[in-house]
Design a protein around this motif. Sequence first.
Motif, PDB file in Angstrom:
ATOM      1  N   PRO A 101     -24.153 -25.838  -3.346  1.00 41.30           N
ATOM      2  CA  PRO A 101     -22.894 -25.135  -3.079  1.00 41.30           C
ATOM      3  C   PRO A 101     -22.517 -24.193  -4.208  1.00 41.30           C
ATOM      4  O   PRO A 101     -22.760 -24.489  -5.373  1.00 41.30           O
TER       5      PRO A 101
ATOM      6  N   ARG B 190     -19.015 -24.692   0.244  1.00 39.70           N
ATOM      7  CA  ARG B 190     -19.646 -23.549   0.890  1.00 39.70           C
ATOM      8  C   ARG B 190     -20.777 -23.047   0.012  1.00 39.70           C
ATOM      9  O   ARG B 190     -20.776 -23.261  -1.213  1.00 39.70           O
ATOM     10  N   GLU B 191     -21.721 -22.368   0.630  1.00 44.59           N
ATOM     11  CA  GLU B 191     -22.943 -21.949  -0.069  1.00 44.59           C
ATOM     12  C   GLU B 191     -22.946 -20.484  -0.473  1.00 44.59           C
ATOM     13  O   GLU B 191     -23.902 -20.037  -1.102  1.00 44.59           O
TER      14      GLU B 191
ATOM     15  N   TRP C  36     -20.358 -16.901  -1.637  1.00 41.43           N
ATOM     16  CA  TRP C  36     -19.038 -16.405  -2.052  1.00 41.43           C
ATOM     17  C   TRP C  36     -19.166 -14.915  -2.259  1.00 41.43           C
ATOM     18  O   TRP C  36     -19.937 -14.463  -3.102  1.00 41.43           O
TER      19      TRP C  36
ATOM     20  N   TYR D 209     -11.488 -17.812  -0.833  1.00 37.04           N
ATOM     21  CA  TYR D 209     -11.637 -18.666   0.354  1.00 37.04           C
ATOM     22  C   TYR D 209     -10.666 -19.838   0.255  1.00 37.04           C
ATOM     23  O   TYR D 209     -10.918 -20.809  -0.459  1.00 37.04           O
TER      24      TYR D 209
ATOM     25  N   ASP E 139     -13.093 -21.691   6.180  1.00 37.86           N
ATOM     26  CA  ASP E 139     -13.965 -20.981   5.238  1.00 37.86           C
ATOM     27  C   ASP E 139     -15.059 -21.883   4.697  1.00 37.86           C
ATOM     28  O   ASP E 139     -15.990 -21.408   4.035  1.00 37.86           O
ATOM     29  N   TYR E 140     -14.929 -23.172   4.952  1.00 35.55           N
ATOM     30  CA  TYR E 140     -15.862 -24.140   4.390  1.00 35.55           C
ATOM     31  C   TYR E 140     -16.623 -24.850   5.504  1.00 35.55           C
ATOM     32  O   TYR E 140     -16.031 -25.339   6.459  1.00 35.55           O
ATOM     33  N   GLY E 141     -17.938 -24.899   5.338  1.00 33.56           N
ATOM     34  CA  GLY E 141     -18.769 -25.450   6.395  1.00 33.56           C
ATOM     35  C   GLY E 141     -19.168 -26.889   6.215  1.00 33.56           C
ATOM     36  O   GLY E 141     -19.688 -27.513   7.153  1.00 33.56           O
TER      37      GLY E 141
END
Length: 132
Positions: free
Chosen positions: A36, A104-105, A107, A113, A118-120
């Motif tokens: 991440p 998240r991976e 930016w 974010y 915005d975050y998976g």
Amino acid sequence: QVQLVESGGESVQAGGSLRLSCAASGRTSSGRTFSPVAMAWFRQAPGKEREFVAAFRWSFQSTYYADSVKGRFTISGDSAKKTVYLQMNNLKPEETAVYYCAARESWVSGVVYLKHNDYGYWGQGTQVTVSS
């Protein structure tokens, strides 16, 4: 399989402090080691929407906070451990909620974010209860 494992949630009296931790591990669906670029904390109280608390971007050690927690909460990270921490001081009863870790991976420079979509990647959550 990506895993985000939170810990540190417990019951505390108003004005007290807690430190939450979230450790990331595993592989993505494509088989890559999960790395991440940013991790964040959100919280959700009963009957309310999930809200942003704080985020940490590994590059530049950038931090972002919700206005309601600025000056009381501190987010930090340990890249070697892929772990973020949320130090919460002077807790208030209205901050009772399940606290979720997210990651998240990617930016995009200049973008911040702060929304849950915005975050998976998400953890299971850890309960924080603040009593008056």
